[in-house]
Design a protein around this motif. Structure first.
Motif, PDB file in Angstrom:
ATOM      1  N   PHE A 205       0.856  -1.177   0.000  1.00  0.00           N
ATOM      2  CA  PHE A 205       0.000   0.000   0.000  1.00  0.00           C
ATOM      3  C   PHE A 205       0.889   1.224   0.000  1.00  0.00           C
ATOM      4  CE2 PHE A 205       1.048  -0.720   4.382  1.00  0.00           C
ATOM      5  CZ  PHE A 205       1.273   0.555   4.893  1.00  0.00           C
ATOM      6  N   GLU A 206       0.292   2.329  -0.332  1.00  0.00           N
ATOM      7  CA  GLU A 206       0.961   3.618  -0.286  1.00  0.00           C
ATOM      8  C   GLU A 206      -0.094   4.626   0.153  1.00  0.00           C
ATOM      9  OE1 GLU A 206       4.269   5.569  -0.366  1.00  0.00           O
ATOM     10  OE2 GLU A 206       4.434   3.864  -1.716  1.00  0.00           O
ATOM     11  N   ILE A 207       0.295   5.584   0.964  1.00  0.00           N
ATOM     12  CA  ILE A 207      -0.612   6.667   1.335  1.00  0.00           C
ATOM     13  C   ILE A 207      -0.029   7.941   0.738  1.00  0.00           C
ATOM     14  CG2 ILE A 207      -1.728   7.961   3.190  1.00  0.00           C
ATOM     15  CD1 ILE A 207      -1.470   5.467   4.961  1.00  0.00           C
ATOM     16  N   LEU A 208      -0.764   8.504  -0.204  1.00  0.00           N
ATOM     17  CA  LEU A 208      -0.309   9.674  -0.939  1.00  0.00           C
ATOM     18  C   LEU A 208      -0.945  10.938  -0.369  1.00  0.00           C
ATOM     19  CD1 LEU A 208      -0.848   8.156  -4.499  1.00  0.00           C
ATOM     20  CD2 LEU A 208       1.270   8.169  -3.161  1.00  0.00           C
ATOM     21  N   GLU A 209      -0.139  11.957  -0.202  1.00  0.00           N
ATOM     22  CA  GLU A 209      -0.604  13.271   0.239  1.00  0.00           C
ATOM     23  C   GLU A 209      -1.434  13.199   1.530  1.00  0.00           C
ATOM     24  OE1 GLU A 209      -1.664  15.963  -3.093  1.00  0.00           O
ATOM     25  OE2 GLU A 209      -1.419  14.159  -4.320  1.00  0.00           O
ATOM     26  N   ASP A 210      -1.136  12.214   2.362  1.00  0.00           N
ATOM     27  CA  ASP A 210      -1.790  12.021   3.659  1.00  0.00           C
ATOM     28  C   ASP A 210      -3.301  11.842   3.545  1.00  0.00           C
ATOM     29  OD1 ASP A 210       0.743  12.379   4.719  1.00  0.00           O
ATOM     30  OD2 ASP A 210       0.389  14.460   5.292  1.00  0.00           O
ATOM     31  N   GLN A 211      -3.787  11.464   2.340  1.00  0.00           N
ATOM     32  CA  GLN A 211      -5.233  11.391   2.159  1.00  0.00           C
ATOM     33  C   GLN A 211      -5.683  10.326   1.164  1.00  0.00           C
ATOM     34  OE1 GLN A 211      -6.842  15.313   1.688  1.00  0.00           O
ATOM     35  NE2 GLN A 211      -8.936  14.602   1.441  1.00  0.00           N
ATOM     36  N   VAL A 212      -4.812   9.889   0.285  1.00  0.00           N
ATOM     37  CA  VAL A 212      -5.183   8.924  -0.754  1.00  0.00           C
ATOM     38  C   VAL A 212      -4.478   7.601  -0.468  1.00  0.00           C
ATOM     39  CG1 VAL A 212      -5.177   8.409  -3.224  1.00  0.00           C
ATOM     40  CG2 VAL A 212      -5.497  10.779  -2.433  1.00  0.00           C
ATOM     41  N   ILE A 213      -5.273   6.546  -0.288  1.00  0.00           N
ATOM     42  CA  ILE A 213      -4.714   5.218  -0.009  1.00  0.00           C
ATOM     43  C   ILE A 213      -4.757   4.386  -1.278  1.00  0.00           C
ATOM     44  CG2 ILE A 213      -5.028   3.066   1.278  1.00  0.00           C
ATOM     45  CD1 ILE A 213      -6.142   4.761   3.595  1.00  0.00           C
ATOM     46  N   VAL A 214      -3.606   3.815  -1.615  1.00  0.00           N
ATOM     47  CA  VAL A 214      -3.504   2.929  -2.763  1.00  0.00           C
ATOM     48  C   VAL A 214      -3.155   1.543  -2.243  1.00  0.00           C
ATOM     49  CG1 VAL A 214      -2.304   2.445  -4.934  1.00  0.00           C
ATOM     50  CG2 VAL A 214      -2.678   4.825  -4.213  1.00  0.00           C
ATOM     51  N   LEU A 215      -4.051   0.591  -2.455  1.00  0.00           N
ATOM     52  CA  LEU A 215      -3.784  -0.813  -2.120  1.00  0.00           C
ATOM     53  C   LEU A 215      -3.335  -1.491  -3.405  1.00  0.00           C
ATOM     54  CD1 LEU A 215      -6.590  -2.515   0.024  1.00  0.00           C
ATOM     55  CD2 LEU A 215      -4.146  -2.465   0.459  1.00  0.00           C
ATOM     56  N   ALA A 216      -2.372  -2.383  -3.323  1.00  0.00           N
ATOM     57  CA  ALA A 216      -1.849  -3.021  -4.529  1.00  0.00           C
ATOM     58  C   ALA A 216      -1.629  -4.507  -4.303  1.00  0.00           C
ATOM     59  CB  ALA A 216      -0.534  -2.365  -4.927  1.00  0.00           C
ATOM     60  N   ALA A 217      -1.839  -5.275  -5.370  1.00  0.00           N
ATOM     61  CA  ALA A 217      -1.602  -6.721  -5.331  1.00  0.00           C
ATOM     62  C   ALA A 217      -0.964  -7.155  -6.642  1.00  0.00           C
ATOM     63  CB  ALA A 217      -2.918  -7.466  -5.124  1.00  0.00           C
ATOM     64  N   ASP A 218       0.118  -7.902  -6.532  1.00  0.00           N
ATOM     65  CA  ASP A 218       0.793  -8.455  -7.707  1.00  0.00           C
ATOM     66  C   ASP A 218       0.030  -9.716  -8.101  1.00  0.00           C
ATOM     67  OD1 ASP A 218       2.397  -9.770  -9.554  1.00  0.00           O
ATOM     68  OD2 ASP A 218       4.258  -9.234  -8.531  1.00  0.00           O
ATOM     69  N   GLU A 219      -0.667  -9.650  -9.216  1.00  0.00           N
ATOM     70  CA  GLU A 219      -1.485 -10.786  -9.653  1.00  0.00           C
ATOM     71  C   GLU A 219      -0.764 -11.689 -10.651  1.00  0.00           C
ATOM     72  OE1 GLU A 219      -6.041  -9.429  -9.310  1.00  0.00           O
ATOM     73  OE2 GLU A 219      -4.981  -8.508 -10.994  1.00  0.00           O
ATOM     74  N   SER A 220       0.552 -11.571 -10.752  1.00  0.00           N
ATOM     75  CA  SER A 220       1.284 -12.369 -11.747  1.00  0.00           C
ATOM     76  C   SER A 220       1.236 -13.869 -11.455  1.00  0.00           C
ATOM     77  CB  SER A 220       2.741 -11.893 -11.850  1.00  0.00           C
ATOM     78  OG  SER A 220       3.405 -12.057 -10.610  1.00  0.00           O
ATOM     79  N   ARG A 221       1.122 -14.239 -10.187  1.00  0.00           N
ATOM     80  CA  ARG A 221       1.062 -15.660  -9.832  1.00  0.00           C
ATOM     81  C   ARG A 221      -0.360 -16.134  -9.539  1.00  0.00           C
ATOM     82  NH1 ARG A 221       5.167 -15.775  -5.185  1.00  0.00           N
ATOM     83  NH2 ARG A 221       6.001 -13.784  -5.812  1.00  0.00           N
ATOM     84  N   SER A 222      -1.179 -15.224  -9.027  1.00  0.00           N
ATOM     85  CA  SER A 222      -2.545 -15.585  -8.651  1.00  0.00           C
ATOM     86  C   SER A 222      -3.408 -14.328  -8.674  1.00  0.00           C
ATOM     87  CB  SER A 222      -2.538 -16.203  -7.251  1.00  0.00           C
ATOM     88  OG  SER A 222      -3.828 -16.625  -6.893  1.00  0.00           O
ATOM     89  N   ALA A 223      -4.476 -14.359  -9.468  1.00  0.00           N
ATOM     90  CA  ALA A 223      -5.361 -13.197  -9.576  1.00  0.00           C
ATOM     91  C   ALA A 223      -6.202 -13.066  -8.314  1.00  0.00           C
ATOM     92  CB  ALA A 223      -6.268 -13.339 -10.792  1.00  0.00           C
ATOM     93  N   THR A 224      -6.478 -11.829  -7.941  1.00  0.00           N
ATOM     94  CA  THR A 224      -7.360 -11.612  -6.794  1.00  0.00           C
ATOM     95  C   THR A 224      -8.756 -12.087  -7.165  1.00  0.00           C
ATOM     96  OG1 THR A 224      -7.737  -9.354  -7.542  1.00  0.00           O
ATOM     97  CG2 THR A 224      -6.084  -9.661  -5.818  1.00  0.00           C
ATOM     98  N   SER A 225      -9.502 -12.504  -6.157  1.00  0.00           N
ATOM     99  CA  SER A 225     -10.853 -13.015  -6.370  1.00  0.00           C
ATOM    100  C   SER A 225     -11.840 -12.100  -5.672  1.00  0.00           C
ATOM    101  CB  SER A 225     -10.958 -14.425  -5.781  1.00  0.00           C
ATOM    102  OG  SER A 225     -10.818 -14.355  -4.368  1.00  0.00           O
TER     103      SER A 225
END
Length: 161
Positions: A53-73
């Motif tokens: 995750f990353e929190i940008l400008e103390d207000q925007v949350i970015v959640l991230a998942a590398d789906e190269s091995r397994s896609a999120t469901s």
């Protein structure tokens, strides 16, 4: 499995959530702790995935998942939404309501309900050059265009041609 955001591939899937206000230092620490704990256990059908995750400008949350091995469901995405709802309750903020628009005004992020956004354009609070969050962001690489001019967003329909 949690990894540093910069170590995720550019093709990693991302979800962008904007808080309805800037977080304080104490709130940022709590948010980072909660999000890291969630990412450490985030999995797809019992299989761990690389997440961050990353929190940008103390207000925007970015959640991230590398789906190269397994896609999120659906179930794994639901669990991420529940984690953000927990964060909403802890910090008394609005993150998961998708019916809002984030835009920059005087170097701060403003949040407005999407249903009333036309009035912001009519009143001149949002013009063609006002930066808004791009709702089409899907990958980490797309984050380069997280903020786009309103004229290049769906808000363009409210500006005279």
């Amino acid at each position: 499995m949690y990894v540093a955001f910069q170590n995720l591939s550019e093709s990693s899937r991302v979800w962008v959530y904007q808080a309805d206000r800037k977080l304080s230092e104490k709130e940022l620490e709590l948010a980072k702790s909660e999000l890291k704990t969630f990412c450490e256990g985030w999995n797809v059908h019992g299989n761990g995935i690389l997440t961050s995750f990353e929190i940008l400008e103390d207000q925007v949350i970015v959640l991230a998942a590398d789906e190269s091995r397994s896609a999120t469901s659906g179930c794994s995405i639901d669990s991420s939404v529940r984690a953000l709802q927990k964060l909403e309750n802890l910090l008394q903020i609005n993150l998961t309501d998708r019916g809002k628009v984030a835009f920059k005004s005087a170097n701060s992020i403003q949040i407005a309900p999407a249903l009333g956004i036309k009035s912001k354009v009519v009143e001149g609070e949002i013009d063609t050059d006002t930066l808004v969050i791009n709702p089409l962001i899907q990958t980490k690489a797309d984050l380069e265009s997280l903020w786009i001019p309103a004229s290049k967003s769906w808000l363009n329909k409210y500006f005279p041609n």
